[in-house]
Design a protein around this motif. Sequence first.
Motif, mmCIF file in Angstrom:
data_model
loop_
_atom_site.group_PDB
_atom_site.id
_atom_site.type_symbol
_atom_site.label_atom_id
_atom_site.label_comp_id
_atom_site.label_asym_id
_atom_site.label_seq_id
_atom_site.Cartn_x
_atom_site.Cartn_y
_atom_site.Cartn_z
ATOM 1 N N MET A 21 0.839 -1.201 0.000
ATOM 2 C CA MET A 21 0.000 0.000 0.000
ATOM 3 C C MET A 21 0.875 1.253 0.000
ATOM 4 O O MET A 21 0.591 2.214 -0.704
ATOM 5 C CB MET A 21 -0.929 -0.009 1.219
ATOM 6 C CG MET A 21 -1.900 1.139 1.239
ATOM 7 S SD MET A 21 -2.918 1.243 -0.241
ATOM 8 C CE MET A 21 -4.225 0.109 0.156
ATOM 9 N N VAL A 22 1.950 1.206 0.796
ATOM 10 C CA VAL A 22 2.890 2.334 0.789
ATOM 11 C C VAL A 22 4.292 1.788 0.552
ATOM 12 O O VAL A 22 4.710 0.835 1.219
ATOM 13 C CB VAL A 22 2.873 3.096 2.138
ATOM 14 C CG1 VAL A 22 3.881 4.245 2.125
ATOM 15 C CG2 VAL A 22 1.480 3.625 2.436
ATOM 16 N N LEU A 23 4.972 2.372 -0.387
ATOM 17 C CA LEU A 23 6.352 1.973 -0.653
ATOM 18 C C LEU A 23 7.206 3.239 -0.739
ATOM 19 O O LEU A 23 7.011 4.070 -1.631
ATOM 20 C CB LEU A 23 6.426 1.194 -1.967
ATOM 21 C CG LEU A 23 7.788 0.613 -2.323
ATOM 22 C CD1 LEU A 23 8.263 -0.383 -1.278
ATOM 23 C CD2 LEU A 23 7.735 -0.066 -3.695
ATOM 24 N N ALA A 24 8.083 3.390 0.240
ATOM 25 C CA ALA A 24 9.002 4.536 0.230
ATOM 26 C C ALA A 24 10.375 4.003 -0.146
ATOM 27 O O ALA A 24 10.865 3.045 0.459
ATOM 28 C CB ALA A 24 9.052 5.194 1.601
ATOM 29 N N ASP A 25 10.957 4.614 -1.161
ATOM 30 C CA ASP A 25 12.230 4.134 -1.672
ATOM 31 C C ASP A 25 13.226 5.297 -1.633
ATOM 32 O O ASP A 25 13.127 6.230 -2.415
ATOM 33 C CB ASP A 25 12.000 3.630 -3.110
ATOM 34 C CG ASP A 25 13.271 3.104 -3.742
ATOM 35 O OD1 ASP A 25 14.214 2.795 -2.998
ATOM 36 O OD2 ASP A 25 13.313 3.024 -4.980
ATOM 37 N N CYS A 26 14.123 5.249 -0.650
ATOM 38 C CA CYS A 26 15.172 6.275 -0.501
ATOM 39 C C CYS A 26 14.591 7.692 -0.509
ATOM 40 O O CYS A 26 15.064 8.572 -1.238
ATOM 41 C CB CYS A 26 16.217 6.138 -1.606
ATOM 42 S SG CYS A 26 17.060 4.558 -1.580
ATOM 43 N N VAL A 27 13.552 7.886 0.306
ATOM 44 C CA VAL A 27 12.885 9.192 0.351
ATOM 45 C C VAL A 27 13.716 10.196 1.163
ATOM 46 O O VAL A 27 14.042 9.949 2.330
ATOM 47 C CB VAL A 27 11.473 9.055 0.969
ATOM 48 C CG1 VAL A 27 10.899 10.407 1.340
ATOM 49 C CG2 VAL A 27 10.554 8.318 0.001
ATOM 50 N N SER A 28 14.062 11.292 0.535
ATOM 51 C CA SER A 28 14.771 12.366 1.232
ATOM 52 C C SER A 28 13.995 13.660 1.096
ATOM 53 O O SER A 28 13.292 13.879 0.102
ATOM 54 C CB SER A 28 16.174 12.563 0.656
ATOM 55 O OG SER A 28 16.944 11.397 0.873
ATOM 56 N N LYS A 29 14.128 14.489 2.126
ATOM 57 C CA LYS A 29 13.466 15.784 2.090
ATOM 58 C C LYS A 29 14.330 16.817 2.808
ATOM 59 O O LYS A 29 14.746 16.598 3.947
ATOM 60 C CB LYS A 29 12.097 15.684 2.789
ATOM 61 C CG LYS A 29 11.399 17.006 2.982
ATOM 62 C CD LYS A 29 10.972 17.611 1.661
ATOM 63 C CE LYS A 29 10.425 19.018 1.816
ATOM 64 N NZ LYS A 29 10.189 19.677 0.527
#
Length: 270
Positions: A21-29
């Motif tokens: 449902m949620v896939l975060a792949d190397c999320v940067s902010k």
Amino acid sequence: MTDTITPGAASVSPAQNDVPMVLADCVSKSFGSNEVLKSISLEVKRGEVMCLVGPSGSGKSTFLRCINHLEVLSAGRLSVDGVLIGFRESNGKLYEMQPKEAAKQRRDIGMVFQRFNLFPHMTALENVMEAPMQVKGEPKAKVKQRALELLARVGLAERADYYPAHLSGGQQQRVAIARALAMEPKLMLFDEPTSALDPELVGEVLDVMKGLAKSGMTMIVVTHEMGFAKEVADSLVFMDGGVVVESGDPREVLDNPQHRRTQAFLSKVL
Ligand SMILES: Nc1ncnc2c1ncn2[C@@H]1O[C@H](COP(=O)(O)OP(=O)(O)OP(=O)(O)O)[C@@H](O)[C@H]1O
Ligand SMILES: [Mg+2]
């Protein structure tokens, strides 16, 4: 791209059930030179509940806001139900969506905040009816019936005609949950939903959230309610300084934290 979003869990084919449902792949902010999220990768499966914990400033709210594109990622990718959030991909390049498109995606993701942000000039019922009426343009009678059902589900059938000012904090938060559910989201995000409440009102909101989890809703919950995490969550993620320090089965992480930073944090909140 928004046209390809699957409308809801009921219409998902068995093959799609494998898609997280949620896939975060190397999320940067980053905000300016301040890198708040540093390559976060995680996955929430359909129907699972993930609790997100960590010290103030560790990036929990920012991460939730990235999931429904209230913040734009600086790097990495985030998808909900297999659909990239906030960006469209063309010839291997990512292009940010127009605000209108992003708003369309956001309809499938319910969000509940610490402060309930109900419309003060509307009754509980009107608050729950507002978004489906305005955004989905559904017939009023149908929206009203569903809103009444949702208010009953959060234990507020008798309070439908009350204004927020005449409801307790716990009741207002339950209306806020019903309001988010009125859009029939496939994912619910909670950002410290009980931390502004008097202690005696926390339980009634957690009970509603437990019921929601039991009904199969996929949820990410930022909370310091470790009892809730142990009882309800499928996974627990401990963040600090914008990175995932430790994650796993909530009981294991909470009872036997492996990292010093997790131990130090838990010794303060448990
Ligand atoms: N819009 C913004 N502009 C600049 N900096 C921001 C913005 N939003 C958040 N930050 C910074 O990002 C960092 C992470 O903030 P965030 O609100 O995600 O933390 P948090 O883990 O939710 O904390 P808390 O437990 O206090 O809610 C903080 O240093 C904060 O100051
Ligand atoms: Mg926060």
